[in-house]
Design a protein around this motif. Structure first.
Motif, PDB file in Angstrom:
ATOM      1  N   LEU A 172       0.826  -1.216   0.000  1.00 33.49           N
ATOM      2  CA  LEU A 172       0.000   0.000   0.000  1.00 33.49           C
ATOM      3  C   LEU A 172       0.855   1.259   0.000  1.00 33.49           C
ATOM      4  O   LEU A 172       0.596   2.206  -0.746  1.00 33.49           O
ATOM      5  CB  LEU A 172      -0.938   0.007   1.208  1.00 33.49           C
TER       6      LEU A 172
ATOM      7  N   SER B 233       1.055  -1.670  -6.330  1.00 35.94           N
ATOM      8  CA  SER B 233       0.544  -2.266  -5.100  1.00 35.94           C
ATOM      9  C   SER B 233       0.155  -3.729  -5.314  1.00 35.94           C
ATOM     10  O   SER B 233       0.500  -4.597  -4.509  1.00 35.94           O
ATOM     11  CB  SER B 233      -0.645  -1.453  -4.605  1.00 35.94           C
TER      12      SER B 233
ATOM     13  N   SER C 225       2.111  -7.031  -3.761  1.00 37.87           N
ATOM     14  CA  SER C 225       1.397  -7.910  -2.835  1.00 37.87           C
ATOM     15  C   SER C 225       1.413  -9.353  -3.324  1.00 37.87           C
ATOM     16  O   SER C 225       1.532 -10.276  -2.525  1.00 37.87           O
ATOM     17  CB  SER C 225      -0.038  -7.446  -2.633  1.00 37.87           C
TER      18      SER C 225
ATOM     19  N   TYR D 216      -8.010  -5.689  -4.147  1.00 41.07           N
ATOM     20  CA  TYR D 216      -8.092  -5.149  -2.795  1.00 41.07           C
ATOM     21  C   TYR D 216      -6.968  -4.143  -2.549  1.00 41.07           C
ATOM     22  O   TYR D 216      -7.216  -3.009  -2.135  1.00 41.07           O
ATOM     23  CB  TYR D 216      -8.033  -6.301  -1.789  1.00 41.07           C
ATOM     24  N   TYR D 217      -5.730  -4.566  -2.798  1.00 42.97           N
ATOM     25  CA  TYR D 217      -4.592  -3.687  -2.552  1.00 42.97           C
ATOM     26  C   TYR D 217      -4.617  -2.475  -3.492  1.00 42.97           C
ATOM     27  O   TYR D 217      -4.325  -1.359  -3.075  1.00 42.97           O
ATOM     28  CB  TYR D 217      -3.276  -4.451  -2.693  1.00 42.97           C
TER      29      TYR D 217
ATOM     30  N   GLY E 142      -7.329  -1.161  -4.910  1.00 48.21           N
ATOM     31  CA  GLY E 142      -8.456  -0.318  -4.510  1.00 48.21           C
ATOM     32  C   GLY E 142      -8.170   0.489  -3.261  1.00 48.21           C
ATOM     33  O   GLY E 142      -8.500   1.679  -3.188  1.00 48.21           O
ATOM     34  N   ILE E 143      -7.555  -0.138  -2.282  1.00 42.39           N
ATOM     35  CA  ILE E 143      -7.200   0.587  -1.051  1.00 42.39           C
ATOM     36  C   ILE E 143      -6.150   1.647  -1.349  1.00 42.39           C
ATOM     37  O   ILE E 143      -6.186   2.748  -0.781  1.00 42.39           O
ATOM     38  CB  ILE E 143      -6.721  -0.392   0.047  1.00 42.39           C
ATOM     39  N   THR E 144      -5.229   1.349  -2.277  1.00 47.45           N
ATOM     40  CA  THR E 144      -4.255   2.357  -2.700  1.00 47.45           C
ATOM     41  C   THR E 144      -4.976   3.539  -3.334  1.00 47.45           C
ATOM     42  O   THR E 144      -4.650   4.697  -3.056  1.00 47.45           O
ATOM     43  CB  THR E 144      -3.245   1.744  -3.688  1.00 47.45           C
TER      44      THR E 144
ATOM     45  N   LEU F 269      -8.051   4.490  -2.734  1.00 50.49           N
ATOM     46  CA  LEU F 269      -8.741   5.207  -1.649  1.00 50.49           C
ATOM     47  C   LEU F 269      -7.776   6.097  -0.876  1.00 50.49           C
ATOM     48  O   LEU F 269      -8.086   7.263  -0.604  1.00 50.49           O
ATOM     49  CB  LEU F 269      -9.406   4.226  -0.690  1.00 50.49           C
ATOM     50  N   CYS F 270      -6.620   5.544  -0.519  1.00 45.17           N
ATOM     51  CA  CYS F 270      -5.631   6.332   0.235  1.00 45.17           C
ATOM     52  C   CYS F 270      -5.168   7.537  -0.571  1.00 45.17           C
ATOM     53  O   CYS F 270      -5.065   8.650  -0.048  1.00 45.17           O
ATOM     54  CB  CYS F 270      -4.441   5.464   0.617  1.00 45.17           C
TER      55      CYS F 270
ATOM     56  N   PHE G  80     -11.078   4.347  -6.444  1.00 38.61           N
ATOM     57  CA  PHE G  80     -11.012   2.959  -5.976  1.00 38.61           C
ATOM     58  C   PHE G  80     -11.041   2.004  -7.167  1.00 38.61           C
ATOM     59  O   PHE G  80     -10.268   1.046  -7.227  1.00 38.61           O
ATOM     60  CB  PHE G  80     -12.182   2.660  -5.029  1.00 38.61           C
TER      61      PHE G  80
ATOM     62  N   ALA H 238      -8.124  -0.434  -8.304  1.00 43.91           N
ATOM     63  CA  ALA H 238      -8.414  -1.873  -8.294  1.00 43.91           C
ATOM     64  C   ALA H 238      -8.090  -2.502  -9.637  1.00 43.91           C
ATOM     65  O   ALA H 238      -7.533  -3.604  -9.698  1.00 43.91           O
ATOM     66  CB  ALA H 238      -9.875  -2.115  -7.930  1.00 43.91           C
TER      67      ALA H 238
END
Length: 132
Positions: free
Chosen positions: A16, A67, A71, A77-78, A80-82, A84-85, A114, A118
């Motif tokens: 991330l 990301s 991973s 997931y990784y 999408g969270i990236t 978001l951040c 996101f 993703a």
């Protein structure tokens, strides 16, 4: 000599954090390119809004890709969270620097961030050395 070799091979290990760092680096490069383009042409800043969204989309995609690749699993997931951040940090910077408020349009942009992250994560995990 050993200490110099260790410093020159600096690498962000968490997926991330690596994704967000790469996204901001690409965003900075894109902003620099847009600044040069703005300086060398007769265009105004209002004409560059669509290019700004393109730069953010590319930065989000690359951040999600990095990301997901780092991973090796759960790329969506990784990535999408990236995304978001990244989008939350951009919104926070906009709020603190320019007193920009929060609206429904900006929340839609967070959702789009996101999705772009993703998508980059899905492609990145499928290109990773550890995944399969």
């Amino acid at each position: 000599m050993n200490a110099i070799q260790r410093v020159s091979h600096w690498k962000v290990s968490h997926p991330l954090l690596a994704g967000v760092v790469y996204a901001f680096v690409w965003m900075a490069l894109g902003a620099l390119a847009l600044s040069v383009m703005l300086y060398s042409s007769s265009a105004s800043e209002d004409d560059m809004i669509s290019y700004t969204y393109i730069v953010h989309a590319i930065a989000l995609f690359i951040g999600g890709w990095i990301s997901g690749r780092r991973s090796g699993k759960k790329g969506w997931y990784y990535g999408g969270i990236t995304g978001l951040c990244y989008s939350i940090l951009v919104l926070l910077i906009g709020f603190l620097a320019m007193d920009a408020g929060l609206s429904g349009t900006k929340l839609l942009l967070v959702l789009i961030a996101f999705c772009i992250g993703a998508l980059g994560g899905i492609i990145g995990v499928n290109m990773s050395r550890t995944g399969k």
